[in-house]
Design a protein around this motif. Sequence first.
Motif, PDB file in Angstrom:
ATOM      1  N   THR A  83      45.507  50.126  25.430  1.00 14.87           N
ATOM      2  CA  THR A  83      43.553  49.664  25.746  1.00 14.87           C
ATOM      3  C   THR A  83      43.658  49.031  27.132  1.00 14.87           C
ATOM      4  O   THR A  83      44.713  48.402  27.716  1.00 14.87           O
ATOM      5  N   THR A 113      38.040  45.916  28.955  1.00 11.63           N
ATOM      6  CA  THR A 113      38.362  46.421  29.047  1.00 11.63           C
ATOM      7  C   THR A 113      37.475  47.637  29.701  1.00 11.63           C
ATOM      8  O   THR A 113      36.901  47.772  30.759  1.00 11.63           O
ATOM      9  N   VAL A 114      38.506  48.867  30.896  1.00  9.99           N
ATOM     10  CA  VAL A 114      37.898  49.046  31.888  1.00  9.99           C
ATOM     11  C   VAL A 114      37.689  50.589  31.116  1.00  9.99           C
ATOM     12  O   VAL A 114      38.160  51.276  30.349  1.00  9.99           O
ATOM     13  N   PRO A 115      36.392  51.477  31.299  1.00  7.57           N
ATOM     14  CA  PRO A 115      35.725  52.297  31.186  1.00  7.57           C
ATOM     15  C   PRO A 115      36.635  53.932  31.738  1.00  7.57           C
ATOM     16  O   PRO A 115      36.584  53.229  32.531  1.00  7.57           O
ATOM     17  N   ASP A 116      36.594  54.762  30.389  1.00 10.32           N
ATOM     18  CA  ASP A 116      37.097  55.609  30.828  1.00 10.32           C
ATOM     19  C   ASP A 116      36.744  56.195  32.118  1.00 10.32           C
ATOM     20  O   ASP A 116      37.658  57.052  32.339  1.00 10.32           O
ATOM     21  N   VAL A 285      31.439  43.556  33.925  1.00 12.18           N
ATOM     22  CA  VAL A 285      31.046  44.385  32.707  1.00 12.18           C
ATOM     23  C   VAL A 285      29.917  44.635  33.459  1.00 12.18           C
ATOM     24  O   VAL A 285      29.875  46.514  33.307  1.00 12.18           O
ATOM     25  N   LEU A 288      31.363  46.862  36.606  1.00 15.32           N
ATOM     26  CA  LEU A 288      32.537  47.711  36.028  1.00 15.32           C
ATOM     27  C   LEU A 288      31.379  49.552  35.617  1.00 15.32           C
ATOM     28  O   LEU A 288      31.493  49.872  35.700  1.00 15.32           O
ATOM     29  N   ASP A 289      29.985  48.806  35.025  1.00 19.99           N
ATOM     30  CA  ASP A 289      29.232  50.164  34.912  1.00 19.99           C
ATOM     31  C   ASP A 289      28.896  50.341  35.713  1.00 19.99           C
ATOM     32  O   ASP A 289      28.388  51.735  36.269  1.00 19.99           O
ATOM     33  N   ALA A 292      31.270  53.311  36.990  1.00 22.34           N
ATOM     34  CA  ALA A 292      31.336  54.022  36.260  1.00 22.34           C
ATOM     35  C   ALA A 292      29.702  54.617  36.605  1.00 22.34           C
ATOM     36  O   ALA A 292      29.878  56.046  36.750  1.00 22.34           O
ATOM     37  N   ARG A 293      28.639  53.918  37.044  1.00 20.02           N
ATOM     38  CA  ARG A 293      27.732  55.041  37.604  1.00 20.02           C
ATOM     39  C   ARG A 293      27.922  55.564  38.693  1.00 20.02           C
ATOM     40  O   ARG A 293      27.213  56.034  39.412  1.00 20.02           O
TER      41      ARG A 293
END
Length: 329
Positions: A83, A113-116, A285, A288-289, A292-293
């Motif tokens: 992970t 956890t780091v998003p893909d 969290v 990170l989102d 990602a966005r």
Amino acid sequence: MRAVQYDRFGDYDVLHLAEVPRPVPRDGQVLVRLAMAGIHPLDNTVRWGKLPPGAVKPFPVTPGSIGVGTVEEPGALGPAAGTRVMISGGRYGMDADGTWADYIVTEPAHLLTVPDGIDDTGAVALSAGAGYLTAYLALTELAGFQPGNTVLAPGSGGAVGQGGVEIARRLGASLAITTATTTAKAELSRAAGYEVVDLTRESLRDGVARLTGGKGVDVVLDGVAGPITGQALGALARGGTLISIGYSGGMQADINVTDLIWKAAHVRGFQFAMFTQEQINAANVKLLDMVARKEINPLVDRVFPLEQAAEAQRHLIEGGPFGRVLLGM
């Protein structure tokens, strides 16, 4: 494995690359193979020995509170092996060896956890300097921020300056302002989409007054201090709040007390010890989102190899970077 260490407090030259045994996790701990690490101004403060006695582990010390890597030994409670994770919280680089190494032993609660959709550079840039996390917690937990408020985050090249502007806008600020100490940095700031006061062309108070129609800002996220603090206090709107976060510009500040009195100003100090690990993780969290966005875009100034950690730290403190300074393993 390789690890950057120092055996005494002092200048950048106390840092050296050493070959050391790979750490062995105790029951419940997690072994992470690091891919990248971040440089934080606090690393410089710790290395100089400016923290209170007992705040730093016995020598040798491996610096670094920020990093991204892959779980190798998850222990009983960690994320599964393989992970990709980000360090979130903990006192790594102070009372435990830090991230400027090939491997680190961590507590499961300090890993996210780091998003893909986020590469290692993006994840480390988000957390390096802790500017985005600081801005998010300061605005949502301390400043009484409301959508439509105006925010000043001085220091366009720094973590709090850049993170403060981006987070304020993401949370609904009607105006988010930073400052630049050179015209070149002001131009870089405008190219990045920031509203900026070029301090070579006008004073902070005059620039804020111009941009706010004379009202001033509702919130200041002051990660610079020194001469900026008094000016920023004077740039507050009535009833505004200044959050004191850092002191890259100096530890002493002169203020006009009438700015406190007639503006009915609020001044608060910020430190991560004010928040629980659960609050820090929840904020990270969300951040990170946002990455990602592509709602926020942490900028990188330069990536140094691990063996150039001393040069990387000097560049952060003295080189005037525009964006984060990172170490690649």
